[in-house]
Design an enzyme around this catalytic site. Structure first.
Site, PDB file in Angstrom:
ATOM      1  N   ASP A  10       0.855  -1.190   0.000  1.00 57.49           N
ATOM      2  CA  ASP A  10       0.000   0.000   0.000  1.00 57.49           C
ATOM      3  C   ASP A  10       0.893   1.242   0.000  1.00 57.49           C
ATOM      4  OD1 ASP A  10      -1.894  -1.939   0.321  1.00 57.49           O
ATOM      5  OD2 ASP A  10      -2.937  -0.966   1.986  1.00 57.49           O
ATOM      6  N   ASP A 131     -15.996  -3.877  -2.050  1.00 58.42           N
ATOM      7  CA  ASP A 131     -15.577  -3.459  -0.711  1.00 58.42           C
ATOM      8  C   ASP A 131     -16.802  -3.332   0.178  1.00 58.42           C
ATOM      9  OD1 ASP A 131     -12.849  -3.155  -1.607  1.00 58.42           O
ATOM     10  OD2 ASP A 131     -13.498  -1.340  -2.623  1.00 58.42           O
TER      11      ASP A 131
END
Length: 234
Positions: A10, A131
């Site tokens: 990330d 998500d």
């Protein structure tokens, strides 16, 4: 297990970080050298990595482009990139630097016609990011809700030329609380395409719970915090 586990990198301001439940202000930096981390995963024999451009997810698209280019240079396996991929031009830019798969969520919900353009241009190379937050699909860097449940959104696109799904349980993401298999069991009942799991992995036991149910698991914090030791993986 190395073919099943997909390490996550990330990116925020060019650094390797993790967020807690996707909250922008709850950030922990693990490395100032993303290329070094990608090379580590290469050396350990992983076949695929998952790169998230958090600056892109929060609206600053392509801020980490040079970093992602360098990651691509040192990692020979499949590289999938997500975070802020909200127009066809961005996908083309990532395609030009050799990215294999594009992880897209917000566009599929907010601009289905743009998502269709992406699928037409890159059939089989778009991963639909599902998500889940509070039982509904969350978009725009996990800051907005949507009218869809995860199963509803997935079913909408299962006959389209997507690669498959990345299903993240947002409440679990970055928490090291362990995997809840139920959402994945539910999703697998309604889709034919591959599913990658994400959110909450805390141990090798979590990987074992998901093995045979989904096609892969994206893991970030458990690796960086030493909960999963790469040298112990088969």
């Amino acid at each position: 297990m190395k073919d099943f586990l997909i390490p996550a990198i990330d990116l925020r301001d060019g650094k390797v970080v993790r967020l807690y439940k996707g909250e922008e202000e709850k950030v922990k930096v693990y490395s100032n050298n993303p290329e070094e981390i990608a090379k580590l995963f290469e050396d350990f024999g992983f076949k695929r990595i998952h790169v998230v451009d958090l600056d892109g997810a929060f609206g600053n698209t392509l801020k980490n482009l040079e970093v992602i280019k360098n990651i691509r240079k040192v990692f020979s396996g499949v590289v999938q990139v997500g975070g802020g991929l909200r127009d066809l031009q961005t996908l083309k830019i990532f395609d030009e630097i050799g990215i294999d798969l594009f992880v897209v969520g917000t566009v599929a919900v907010k601009s289905p016609e743009v998502f269709q353009e992406m699928l037409d241009s890159f059939p089989g190379r778009v991963v639909l990011s599902v998500d889940s937050k509070g039982g509904v699909v969350s978009v725009a860097g996990w800051k907005e809700g949507s009218p869809y449940t995860p199963d509803e959104l997935a079913k909408l696109y299962d006959e389209k030329p997507i690669w498959g799904y990345l299903y993240t349980v947002v409440e679990k993401d970055g928490t090291l609380e362990g995997i809840d298999v139920e959402p994945y069991v539910k999703l697998k009942k309604v889709v034919k395409k591959p599913v990658l799991a994400s959110g909450g992995v805390a141990s090798i036991e979590d990987l074992k719970k998901l093995k045979g149910l989904v096609e892969g698991v994206v893991v970030g914090k458990a690796i960086y915090e030493g909960k999963i030791k790469l040298e112990e993986l088969e």
